[in-house]
Design a protein around this motif. Structure first.
Motif, PDB file in Angstrom:
ATOM      1  N   THR A 164       0.835  -1.195   0.000  1.00  0.00           N
ATOM      2  CA  THR A 164       0.000   0.000   0.000  1.00  0.00           C
ATOM      3  C   THR A 164       0.870   1.244   0.000  1.00  0.00           C
ATOM      4  O   THR A 164       0.402   2.327  -0.210  1.00  0.00           O
ATOM      5  N   ARG A 194      -1.136   4.032  -9.857  1.00  0.00           N
ATOM      6  CA  ARG A 194      -1.851   3.772  -8.596  1.00  0.00           C
ATOM      7  C   ARG A 194      -3.299   4.226  -8.651  1.00  0.00           C
ATOM      8  O   ARG A 194      -4.030   4.117  -7.674  1.00  0.00           O
ATOM      9  N   ASP A 229       1.229   6.849   0.232  1.00  0.00           N
ATOM     10  CA  ASP A 229       0.466   5.935   1.083  1.00  0.00           C
ATOM     11  C   ASP A 229      -0.969   5.924   0.590  1.00  0.00           C
ATOM     12  O   ASP A 229      -1.310   6.625  -0.354  1.00  0.00           O
ATOM     13  N   GLU A 230      -1.808   5.164   1.284  1.00  0.00           N
ATOM     14  CA  GLU A 230      -3.206   5.109   0.864  1.00  0.00           C
ATOM     15  C   GLU A 230      -3.917   6.433   1.095  1.00  0.00           C
ATOM     16  O   GLU A 230      -4.807   6.804   0.347  1.00  0.00           O
ATOM     17  N   ASP A 231      -3.512   7.136   2.148  1.00  0.00           N
ATOM     18  CA  ASP A 231      -4.245   8.361   2.471  1.00  0.00           C
ATOM     19  C   ASP A 231      -3.474   9.655   2.240  1.00  0.00           C
ATOM     20  O   ASP A 231      -4.027  10.729   2.412  1.00  0.00           O
TER      21      ASP A 231
END
Lengths: 320, 112
Positions: A164, A194, A229-231
């Protein structure tokens, strides 16, 4: 003392390489404290206290006669013979090392002999230094830090199917206009792969590019680190100099220190830092003259809203 | 307006293009030689018109999401720029028109 566990099979190659590369002369303490054979044990005690050493080579006319240690001093104290000459208590056949020896051999000496220090001789057999566990430790730590910093700058987390987080550091050379922008292009491609929204990609790419150009134009060289990152997404620019004299001035639109050559490339309008700040959700800059500049631009990604499976009735969805 | 029509409007010689771009709808043009300024502009999928011939004009075009870079003033981009255009997937063209003329022609074609 517990023997050092240093076998070729177990040690990382980089570490072994370091042990072979470093010579005794790179590691030894050069401000050698010595004493003459005729000096008394009382003289030795004072010398040890003053110079804070626990072992002293016995040297006269650049010739090594032996070594006398704190253990010998205890013996003299016990026997109440503090006025006896050092020559009576010294170990006359000190084990020595040559200044050209690789550190690996000296390390094996610490296991082989029960001594805590070895006088170092040059090619003419003159004592030129002393090597102790402490001098080895501090030098090895210094070399390991340097090596780790180098590795850290090259380190790329592999992106597997479940990863991730994506992380990569690019080295940006001073005045390298042929390659400036390559890192930003790659960052843009990674974000596209992504599945990041086009508008966000654009903002990140602009910040990355402005900071990358700044590194090439203004710094003595540095690194651009990209983390997704994911966030959130982060772009961090770090350099080792020359630093910015007045950060608030550098953040002012239109303020520039760029030369004509940079301007001919279409840059140096004094918009780089303000523009990177404009597109980022969070922006930090810290700089000191003679030290360097660190810039961080953060982009917060919208939380993915989980879409309920179509077959589920609306009432079954929490919060619906 | 289709990219191919805009390129015709400035009588452009196309040096590299992605065939998929021909039908791309282009509604914005950025006309500038100062890449710092280009990076400040919020135009969606623009065509970049510039007389600056360098890798950095292509990289800037890429960063702002431009579909095409048109080099004005009759300048000739070197072969390595054509290669970079291909690598970045940006249509690269050149025109003999001066930047102002080309700006006017593009503006008229877009009905501005």
């Amino acid at each position: 003392m517990e023997p050092l566990q240093l076998t070729a099979e177990q040690s990382p190659l980089l570490f072994l390489e370091l042990l072979y590369k470093l010579r005794v002369r790179d590691v030894m303490a050069k401000d050698l404290v010595t004493i003459a054979r005729s000096a008394t044990m009382r003289d030795l005690k004072r010398l040890m206290q003053e110079r804070k050493v626990s072992g002293v080579p016995v040297v006269e006319n650049k010739r090594l006669y032996g070594i006398v240690s704190i253990e010998d001093l205890i013996q003299a104290l016990e026997k109440n013979r503090m006025n006896a000459p050092v020559s009576e208590f010294m170990a006359p056949n000190a084990v020595t090392v040559e200044e050209n020896m690789p550190l690996s051999i000296v390390m094996s000496y610490f296991n082989k002999y029960d001594y805590r220090r070895f006088p170092v001789l040059n090619a003419s057999n003159e004592p030129v230094g002393i090597i102790t566990a402490r001098s080895i430790n501090s030098r090895l730590l210094m070399e390991l830090f340097r090596e780790l910093a180098r590795i850290e700058n090259q380190y790329v987390l592999p992106v597997d199917d479940n990863a991730t987080c994506y992380f990569k550091t690019y080295r940006i050379q001073k005045a390298d206009f042929d390659n400036a922008g390559k890192a930003s292009t790659e960052i843009k491609n990674v974000l596209r792969d992504r599945g990041i929204a086009a508008k966000t990609i654009r903002r990140v790419a602009i910040a990355a590019y402005e900071l990358e150009i700044n590194l090439a134009v203004h710094s003595d060289g540095g690194t651009l680190t990209f983390r997704a990152d994911e966030d959130e997404i982060q772009i961090v620019s770090k350099d080792q100099g020359p630093g910015i004299a007045d950060v608030s001035l550098a953040m002012k639109e239109g303020w520039t220190t760029a030369n004509e050559w940079v301007k001919a490339m279409g840059f140096g309008a004094g918009m780089g830092l303000p523009n990177a700040k404009r597109v980022a959700d969070e922006f930090h800059i810290a700089s000191a003259l003679g030290v360097g500049t660190n810039v961080t631009a953060r982009f917060i990604l919208p939380k993915a809203v989980p879409t309920p499976p179509a077959s589920l009735p609306a009432a079954a969805v929490p919060g619906a | 307006m289709k990219l191919s029509e805009l390129l015709q409007a400035v009588e452009a010689e196309v040096l590299w293009s992605d065939p998929a771009h021909d039908a791309t709808d282009v509604a914005n043009v950025i006309s500038s030689d100062l890449m710092s300024d280009v990076l400040m502009m919020d135009a969606e999928q623009p065509l970049l018109l510039s007389s600056l011939v360098s890798d950095q004009s292509l990289r800037t075009a890429n960063v702002v999401g431009a579909v095409a870079l048109v080099v004005a003033n009759g300048k000739i981009p070197p072969p390595n720029m054509v290669e970079l255009a291909q690598e970045l997937g940006i249509t690269l063209a050149r025109t003999e028109m001066a930047k102002f003329e080309a700006s006017v022609a593009l503006g008229k074609a877009l009905g501005r």
